[in-house]
Design a protein around this motif. Structure first.
Motif, short mmCIF file in Angstrom:
data_model
loop_
_atom_site.label_atom_id
_atom_site.label_comp_id
_atom_site.label_asym_id
_atom_site.label_seq_id
_atom_site.Cartn_x
_atom_site.Cartn_y
_atom_site.Cartn_z
N ARG A 1 0.66 127.09 54.09
CA ARG A 1 0.88 127.79 52.83
C ARG A 1 0.56 126.83 51.70
O ARG A 1 1.17 125.77 51.57
CB ARG A 1 2.31 128.30 52.72
CG ARG A 1 2.57 129.13 51.46
CD ARG A 1 4.00 129.65 51.45
NE ARG A 1 4.96 128.57 51.29
CZ ARG A 1 5.35 128.07 50.11
NH1 ARG A 1 4.83 128.56 48.99
NH2 ARG A 1 6.24 127.11 50.05
N VAL B 1 -1.07 130.94 48.80
CA VAL B 1 -2.00 131.56 49.74
C VAL B 1 -1.79 131.00 51.14
O VAL B 1 -1.53 129.80 51.32
CB VAL B 1 -3.45 131.35 49.26
CG1 VAL B 1 -4.44 131.73 50.35
CG2 VAL B 1 -3.70 132.14 48.00
N GLY C 1 -3.71 136.24 50.67
CA GLY C 1 -2.76 136.20 49.58
C GLY C 1 -3.43 136.50 48.26
O GLY C 1 -4.50 137.12 48.22
#
Length: 463
Positions: free
Chosen positions: A377, A365, A336
């Motif tokens: 996440r 991310v 990410g």
């Protein structure tokens, strides 16, 4: 007042230089102008001997034909003067780094005016190694330690990695400049000053970055489209908000200073970057293996590959995302965008390594840990990556199947003789016992879950 014209004719009758001038018998002042003057010809004897000696000792030329020589004497100021105007000659500019390097200026043009023991350089311009320079200033004497004030300007020019860089820069500045491997469009201005005879030669200058690519040797993250300035003098180098972007769009800002400008210098630098993709560019930029190991630990490619193979998740790159193998499975790719601030500090000294501390904010991310491959996440928190350890500061994360699930990680990952030693506490609440959680358990233990028929929502702690 008397006016005169003197024409030079060679023994073969070929016309040479022409002298036009005037003489005032009342104050003994005179002026004379010589067209097509050449220093390497007998015409040089028209100049005072110490001026001729100055050219010869410094091997500075110029060689070629001058446009004109204007000489004169003024009784009131008791000054003898000479003004040489030239165009398209070859010379080495005096009292500059060009002289030490022995680099001649090609296509030189401008004016040198001698007033007794003072030399005024006016708009001396030409190219040195394909870079245009302009020089203006005053030299108050004829020896190498004379007082002076010279300004050297290099208008916008292009450097490549094959260029010998800005030879106008003092060597100590050039060495620091090379650490960034710059390539692109620049401009520069340097002021050289010596206040008194035999005094220290001081300098101050600026390098403008107009559109530059560079890689800092201590953090080899390639940057492009760099704009900004570097200011320098004999005491320090200051990076004045150099801004650029990374190879995949990250915005990067560099600031700080290096002092004094010499090998093994002290430094205090800050690199601020936003929306930096966690990719191979970032991985390769990390100069230390232990920092690359941290990335590999939290964004583990083999664990991700195994989850994809087992049909637990699929990747954004899979063409057939709706195949029977992946129906109902979410897209999950480790990585990410992160924001980071890196501080690089060193007290200077031979063999002294700088300390590097990087604060990473990783909101949004996707994380997949090597030893616990549960897809997460991150929603908040940061990492502080240092020389001896990485600090995990209240990292908050969610699982894929329940928006209410909450994971909080806090602790330290130490570096010990090439190994990472974690001391991390993880608290989990409202975690659904689903395929994602079961797949994170080692395969021999997964059967226990199925055999016991456990289901529901879990709270847990791990250390």
């Amino acid at each position: 007042m008397y006016n005169f014209i003197i024409r030079q004719v060679s023994p073969t009758g070929i016309p040479g230089a022409t002298v036009n001038g005037s003489f005032n018998p009342r104050d003994q002042s005179f002026t004379a102008q010589v067209d097509q003057f050449a220093l390497e010809s007998p015409q040089r004897n028209w100049l005072p001997s110490r001026w001729r000696q100055w050219w010869d000792e410094h091997e500075q030329g110029p060689t070629g034909t001058m446009q004109k020589l204007r000489i004169g004497y003024d009784l009131e100021s008791n000054q003898f003067y000479a003004q040489i105007t030239f165009d398209d000659v070859v010379l080495i500019p005096p009292y500059t780094p060009f002289r030490k390097a022995g680099l001649p200026m090609i296509g030189g043009s401008g004016t040198f005016t001698f007033h007794n023991d003072r030399i005024v350089i006016d708009n001396l311009r030409g190219t040195i190694e394909d870079i245009e320079y302009r020089i203006n200033g005053t030299i108050s004497g004829f020896d190498a330690d004379a007082p002076l004030e010279l300004t050297v300007v290099a208008p916008k020019f292009t450097l490549t990695k094959d260029t010998r860089y800005l030879m106008v820069l003092p060597e100590s500045i050039a060495q620091q400049f090379r650490k960034y491997n710059p390539d692109g469009e620049f401009s520069s201005q340097v002021l050289f000053i010596r206040d008194k005879h035999g005094g220290q030669l001081r300098y101050q200058g600026v390098i403008d970055f107009h559109n530059v690519a560079a890689v800092y040797n201590r953090f080899a993250y390639p940057l492009q489209s760099i704009h900004g300035q570097i200011h320098f003098d004999q005491d320090q180098i200051e990076l004045d908000s150099l801004s650029g972007r990374g190879p995949t769009g990250a915005k990067v800002l560099l600031s700080g200073k290096i002092w004094p400008p010499q090998p093994h210098a002290a430094s205090d630098l800050t690199i601020t970057a936003t929306r930096v993709p966690i990719d191979h560019h970032l991985h390769q930029a990390m100069s230390r293996q232990k920092h690359r190991d941290i990335l590999d630990l939290f964004f583990n490619v083999p664990a991700h590959r195994e989850l994809v193979t087992d049909g637990i998740i699929h990747t954004s790159g899979q063409k057939n995302a709706a195949s029977n193998h992946s129906i109902g499975r979410p897209v999950f790719d480790p990585g990410g965008m992160v924001d980071l601030v890196s501080h690089i500090k060193s007290p200077g000294g031979k063999g002294v390594k700088p300390t590097v501390e990087t604060i990473v904010r990783a909101k949004g991310v996707h994380v997949l840990h090597k030893h616990w491959p549960y897809p997460l996440r991150i929603t908040d928190g940061n990492l502080v990556i240092g020389s001896k350890q990485t600090r995990i500061n209240q990292i908050h994360a969610q699982g894929l199947s329940n928006q209410e699930s909450q994971f909080i990680a806090d602790g330290i990952i130490a570096y010990d003789k090439g190994r990472t030693v974690p001391d991390v506490k993880i608290t989990a609440t409202d975690v659904v016992l689903d395929d994602f959680l079961i797949a994170s358990i080692p395969k021999p233990q997964r059967q226990w879950i199925y055999q016991l028929g456990i289901s529901g929502v879990l709270d847990a702690q791990s250390h």
